[in-house]
Design a protein around this motif. Structure first.
Motif, short mmCIF file in Angstrom:
data_model
loop_
_atom_site.label_atom_id
_atom_site.label_comp_id
_atom_site.label_asym_id
_atom_site.label_seq_id
_atom_site.Cartn_x
_atom_site.Cartn_y
_atom_site.Cartn_z
N ALA A 140 8.17 7.35 -7.41
CA ALA A 140 8.58 6.43 -6.35
C ALA A 140 9.91 5.75 -6.68
CB ALA A 140 7.50 5.38 -6.12
N ASP A 160 12.76 9.45 -2.81
CA ASP A 160 12.64 8.75 -1.53
C ASP A 160 11.19 8.51 -1.11
OD1 ASP A 160 15.38 8.73 -1.30
OD2 ASP A 160 15.47 10.58 -0.14
N HIS A 161 10.27 9.31 -1.61
CA HIS A 161 8.91 9.23 -1.10
C HIS A 161 7.91 9.71 -2.13
CE1 HIS A 161 9.87 13.47 -0.75
NE2 HIS A 161 8.58 13.73 -0.61
N GLN A 164 4.38 11.93 -1.96
CA GLN A 164 3.48 12.71 -1.11
C GLN A 164 2.32 13.20 -1.95
OE1 GLN A 164 3.88 13.40 2.33
NE2 GLN A 164 1.79 14.18 2.17
N ARG A 180 -5.31 4.45 -0.67
CA ARG A 180 -5.11 3.01 -0.44
C ARG A 180 -5.07 2.25 -1.76
NH1 ARG A 180 -8.54 3.77 3.92
NH2 ARG A 180 -10.32 2.72 2.95
N GLN A 197 -1.66 2.83 -3.27
CA GLN A 197 -0.65 2.06 -2.56
C GLN A 197 -0.63 0.59 -2.99
OE1 GLN A 197 -2.06 2.96 1.36
NE2 GLN A 197 -0.58 4.61 1.70
N GLU A 249 3.65 1.57 -1.76
CA GLU A 249 3.00 1.18 -0.51
C GLU A 249 3.13 2.25 0.58
OE1 GLU A 249 4.60 -2.57 0.61
OE2 GLU A 249 3.46 -3.69 -0.90
N LYS A 250 4.21 3.02 0.55
CA LYS A 250 4.45 4.02 1.60
C LYS A 250 4.01 5.43 1.17
CE LYS A 250 8.30 1.48 3.68
NZ LYS A 250 9.73 1.54 4.08
N SER A 251 3.22 5.53 0.11
CA SER A 251 2.71 6.84 -0.30
C SER A 251 1.89 7.46 0.83
CB SER A 251 1.81 6.68 -1.55
OG SER A 251 2.52 6.10 -2.61
N LYS A 252 2.06 8.77 1.01
CA LYS A 252 1.39 9.46 2.10
C LYS A 252 0.40 10.50 1.56
CE LYS A 252 5.19 8.90 5.39
NZ LYS A 252 6.15 9.61 6.30
#
Length: 269
Positions: free
Chosen positions: A61, A65-66, A68, A95, A98, A105-108
């Motif tokens: 992170a 940028d992200h 996943q 959750r 995150q 927090e923006k983990s997908k």
């Protein structure tokens, strides 16, 4: 008038000096922050020693940028038995991840659990290929041996399909981290329940764990960890299942809790 002019010049000079000091201090603060961040990233980098999976996700992170996350497996990965998608173990785990760090927090999450599937089925139907296209940074493979047992799959074939799955990911996504897990304990898969080729669920658990560890891959024994948790909580196995096979909300909550404990431990990734 000359005195006023001299005073103004002195004031301007002092102001410039103060401004320069402030700018230097700000620059030093920024440099210190950069140095601290670089040190933190170095500590979290799995290439520099043992770290936890959570450390690795924090590292990713901070440097990308992200984040996943992808999970793949059978119906218990898909979440069958839970009252809603948000209450299956992959959603609960995500959750929790995150909430560990602000940058996470923006983990997908992408869920590739398929009802009734073995790992070989997931290879054959293109689920692994589809998952790989999303380029997840962290992948959990649930061994799906509930279905291997049900479908009378020879142990050699079960382990071979796991090997092919891991190697397919490693070749396509060499920087991604993989974790293999067992499915949950179930009342319909007791030691006395043999399939048509004379094997019980326990034999699939032991064979796949031994094989995975022999390859040097990380393995989370959710079966064993959940049983220990049930005992500590004074729970009967039946209380954690929706239908004798798939966990209910309580079962999935305990699964996610035990998995998070595994993700917090330092190890070679």
């Amino acid at each position: 008038m000359k005195r006023i002019g001299i005073a103004l010049l002195a004031f301007a000079g002092l102001s410039l000096l103060i401004l320069n000091i402030i700018q230097n201090l700000d620059g030093q603060a920024v440099a210190a922050d950069d140095e601290e961040l670089a040190e933190k990233i170095d500590q979290l980098n799995p290439e520099n020693g043992e770290v936890s999976y959570l450390d690795y996700l924090h590292y990713w992170a901070l440097t990308h940028d992200h984040v996943q996350i992808a999970v793949i497996g059978s119906s218990v990965t898909n979440g069958k038995g839970a009252s809603s998608t948000s209450k299956n173990w992959p959603s609960l785990m995500t959750r929790s991840i995150q909430q560990t760090q602000a940058v996470l927090e923006k983990s997908k999450l992408s869920n590739y659990g398929v009802n009734g599937a073995t790992i070989q089925n997931l290879l054959d139907n293109g689920s692994f290929e589809q998952m790989i296209k999303e380029e997840p940074n962290f992948i959990i493979i649930e061994s799906s041996i509930l279905n291997s047992h049900r479908k009378n799959e020879p142990l050699k074939n079960t382990n071979e399909s796991i090997r092919m799955a891991v190697e397919q990911i490693q070749q396509a996504l060499p920087t991604s981290k993989i974790l293999l897990t067992s499915p949950n304990p179930a009342t319909t898969k007791l030691d006395t329940d043999y399939n048509d080729i004379g094997l019980n669920y326990q034999e699939y658990l032991e064979s796949t764990e031994d094989y995975i560890l022999s390859q040097g891959w990380n393995y989370a024994d959710m079966y064993g960890a959940m049983l220990i948790d049930f005992e500590k909580e004074g729970l009967m196995l039946e209380q954690t299942l929706a239908d004798g096979l798939h966990p209910n909300d309580l079962g999935y909550r305990i699964w996610a809790r035990q998995l998070m404990l595994y993700l917090e431990e330092d190890r070679t990734l």
